[in-house]
Design an enzyme around this catalytic site. Structure first.
Site, PDB file in Angstrom:
ATOM      1  N   SER A  61     -28.878  28.868 -13.076  1.00  0.00           N
ATOM      2  CA  SER A  61     -28.995  30.278 -12.685  1.00  0.00           C
ATOM      3  C   SER A  61     -30.166  30.919 -13.420  1.00  0.00           C
ATOM      4  O   SER A  61     -30.890  31.741 -12.862  1.00  0.00           O
ATOM      5  CB  SER A  61     -27.708  31.036 -13.033  1.00  0.00           C
ATOM      6  OG  SER A  61     -26.617  30.488 -12.349  1.00  0.00           O
ATOM      7  N   LYS A  64     -24.687  35.883 -22.483  1.00  0.00           N
ATOM      8  CA  LYS A  64     -25.652  36.060 -21.382  1.00  0.00           C
ATOM      9  C   LYS A  64     -25.660  37.499 -20.883  1.00  0.00           C
ATOM     10  O   LYS A  64     -24.605  38.110 -20.728  1.00  0.00           O
ATOM     11  CB  LYS A  64     -25.293  35.115 -20.229  1.00  0.00           C
ATOM     12  CG  LYS A  64     -25.512  33.648 -20.566  1.00  0.00           C
ATOM     13  CD  LYS A  64     -25.216  32.769 -19.360  1.00  0.00           C
ATOM     14  CE  LYS A  64     -25.407  31.294 -19.677  1.00  0.00           C
ATOM     15  NZ  LYS A  64     -24.867  30.428 -18.618  1.00  0.00           N
ATOM     16  N   ARG A 124     -24.992  18.628 -16.301  1.00  0.00           N
ATOM     17  CA  ARG A 124     -26.315  18.254 -15.791  1.00  0.00           C
ATOM     18  C   ARG A 124     -26.938  17.165 -16.657  1.00  0.00           C
ATOM     19  O   ARG A 124     -27.024  16.030 -16.281  1.00  0.00           O
ATOM     20  CB  ARG A 124     -27.231  19.477 -15.731  1.00  0.00           C
ATOM     21  CG  ARG A 124     -26.942  20.370 -14.546  1.00  0.00           C
ATOM     22  CD  ARG A 124     -27.610  21.686 -14.679  1.00  0.00           C
ATOM     23  NE  ARG A 124     -27.222  22.315 -15.932  1.00  0.00           N
ATOM     24  CZ  ARG A 124     -27.394  23.590 -16.212  1.00  0.00           C
ATOM     25  NH1 ARG A 124     -27.990  24.363 -15.360  1.00  0.00           N
ATOM     26  NH2 ARG A 124     -26.995  24.092 -17.352  1.00  0.00           N
ATOM     27  N   HIS A 133     -23.881  24.750  -8.217  1.00  0.00           N
ATOM     28  CA  HIS A 133     -22.481  25.200  -8.254  1.00  0.00           C
ATOM     29  C   HIS A 133     -21.776  24.854  -6.939  1.00  0.00           C
ATOM     30  O   HIS A 133     -20.633  24.387  -6.942  1.00  0.00           O
ATOM     31  CB  HIS A 133     -22.401  26.723  -8.448  1.00  0.00           C
ATOM     32  CG  HIS A 133     -22.941  27.234  -9.748  1.00  0.00           C
ATOM     33  ND1 HIS A 133     -23.851  28.257  -9.825  1.00  0.00           N
ATOM     34  CD2 HIS A 133     -22.675  26.874 -11.030  1.00  0.00           C
ATOM     35  CE1 HIS A 133     -24.127  28.518 -11.099  1.00  0.00           C
ATOM     36  NE2 HIS A 133     -23.430  27.681 -11.849  1.00  0.00           N
TER      37      HIS A 133
HETATM   38  O1  PNS Z   1     -21.692  29.413 -16.593  1.00  0.00           O
HETATM   39  P1  PNS Z   1     -21.443  29.514 -18.082  1.00  0.00           P
HETATM   40  O2  PNS Z   1     -22.143  30.723 -18.660  1.00  0.00           O
HETATM   41  O3  PNS Z   1     -21.789  28.249 -18.826  1.00  0.00           O
HETATM   42  O4  PNS Z   1     -19.864  29.736 -18.241  1.00  0.00           O
HETATM   43  C1  PNS Z   1     -19.309  29.935 -19.517  1.00  0.00           C
HETATM   44  C2  PNS Z   1     -17.908  30.554 -19.399  1.00  0.00           C
HETATM   45  C3  PNS Z   1     -18.002  31.902 -18.678  1.00  0.00           C
HETATM   46  C4  PNS Z   1     -17.000  29.603 -18.645  1.00  0.00           C
HETATM   47  C5  PNS Z   1     -17.392  30.761 -20.859  1.00  0.00           C
HETATM   48  O5  PNS Z   1     -18.271  31.606 -21.571  1.00  0.00           O
HETATM   49  C6  PNS Z   1     -15.959  31.317 -20.893  1.00  0.00           C
HETATM   50  O6  PNS Z   1     -15.017  30.569 -20.720  1.00  0.00           O
HETATM   51  N1  PNS Z   1     -15.852  32.644 -21.123  1.00  0.00           N
HETATM   52  C7  PNS Z   1     -14.566  33.311 -21.244  1.00  0.00           C
HETATM   53  C8  PNS Z   1     -14.148  33.412 -22.735  1.00  0.00           C
HETATM   54  C9  PNS Z   1     -13.554  32.074 -23.185  1.00  0.00           C
HETATM   55  O7  PNS Z   1     -12.472  31.708 -22.811  1.00  0.00           O
HETATM   56  N2  PNS Z   1     -14.316  31.319 -23.989  1.00  0.00           N
HETATM   57  C10 PNS Z   1     -13.887  29.979 -24.362  1.00  0.00           C
HETATM   58  C11 PNS Z   1     -13.572  29.875 -25.814  1.00  0.00           C
HETATM   59  S1  PNS Z   1     -15.078  29.728 -26.732  1.00  0.00           S
END
Ligand code: PNS
Length: 167
Positions: free
Chosen positions: A128, A41, A90, A17
């Site tokens: 993570s 998660k 990745r 990150h």
């Molecule tokens: O590090 P991650 O877990 O891959 O991040 C995912 C994250 C937090 C960016 C994603 O789950 C997110 O955007 N969550 C907020 C809700 C949302 O807007 N979802 C997108 C539409 S499915």
């Protein structure tokens, strides 16, 4: 002024990150690291704790800000007047998940663009989730996460371990 949002769970922030944050901060005038909820998660750190850990790490980067948001990413971006979200990629395994999410975000808000940055080779194996597994089973996480936050992660793993074994 160009504003980019770098969203994620950051539970916890890793060197992968940090690499994406540093490279984004060299391209955009302002980068907002946004800690959002990924409903799929389970949390190791609370959202507030994650924000604190990220702030510890990016404190010296003058154009990087850290915030949290409970809701849709595109709504946060509208509030911050940001048109670009940066995502790290990745391996091929990340592609399908990220592709779906970028299409959904585009459907929700057509003005928003997702920009993908390939991870640096040295971090391509890092997540993570793997950091949490390594620390929970007593392995070293040096080189995987910033040195400054290693004690916080080790302490949380030890506390969780005590909770499981001594109810
Ligand atoms: O590090 P991650 O877990 O891959 O991040 C995912 C994250 C937090 C960016 C994603 O789950 C997110 O955007 N969550 C907020 C809700 C949302 O807007 N979802 C997108 C539409 S499915």
């Amino acid at each position: 002024m160009s504003v980019a949002v770098y969203p994620g769970s950051f539970d916890p922030i890793t060197n992968g990150h940090v690499d994406i944050i540093e490279r984004s901060a060299a391209i955009f005038d302002k980068v907002i690291v946004a800690v959002l909820v990924n409903p799929e998660k389970k949390g190791f750190f609370s959202i507030e704790e994650r924000v604190k850990l990220i702030k510890k790490v990016v404190g010296r980067m003058t154009n990087v800000y850290v915030e949290s948001f409970s809701g849709l990413l595109v709504d946060f971006m509208k509030q911050r007047n940001a048109k670009v979200m940066v995502k790290g990629l990745r391996a091929v395994s990340d592609f399908e998940y990220e592709f779906n999410m970028s299409l959904m975000n585009k459907k929700l808000c057509p003005e928003v663009e997702t920009m993908f940055m390939m991870t640096s080779a040295m971090n391509s194996f890092l997540s993570s989730t793997s950091v949490k597994q390594v620390v929970m089973f007593g392995g070293s996480i040096k080189g995987l996460v910033p040195d400054d936050i290693i004690p916080d992660i080790v302490k949380r793993a030890n506390d969780n371990h005590k909770k499981i074994n001594c109810p």
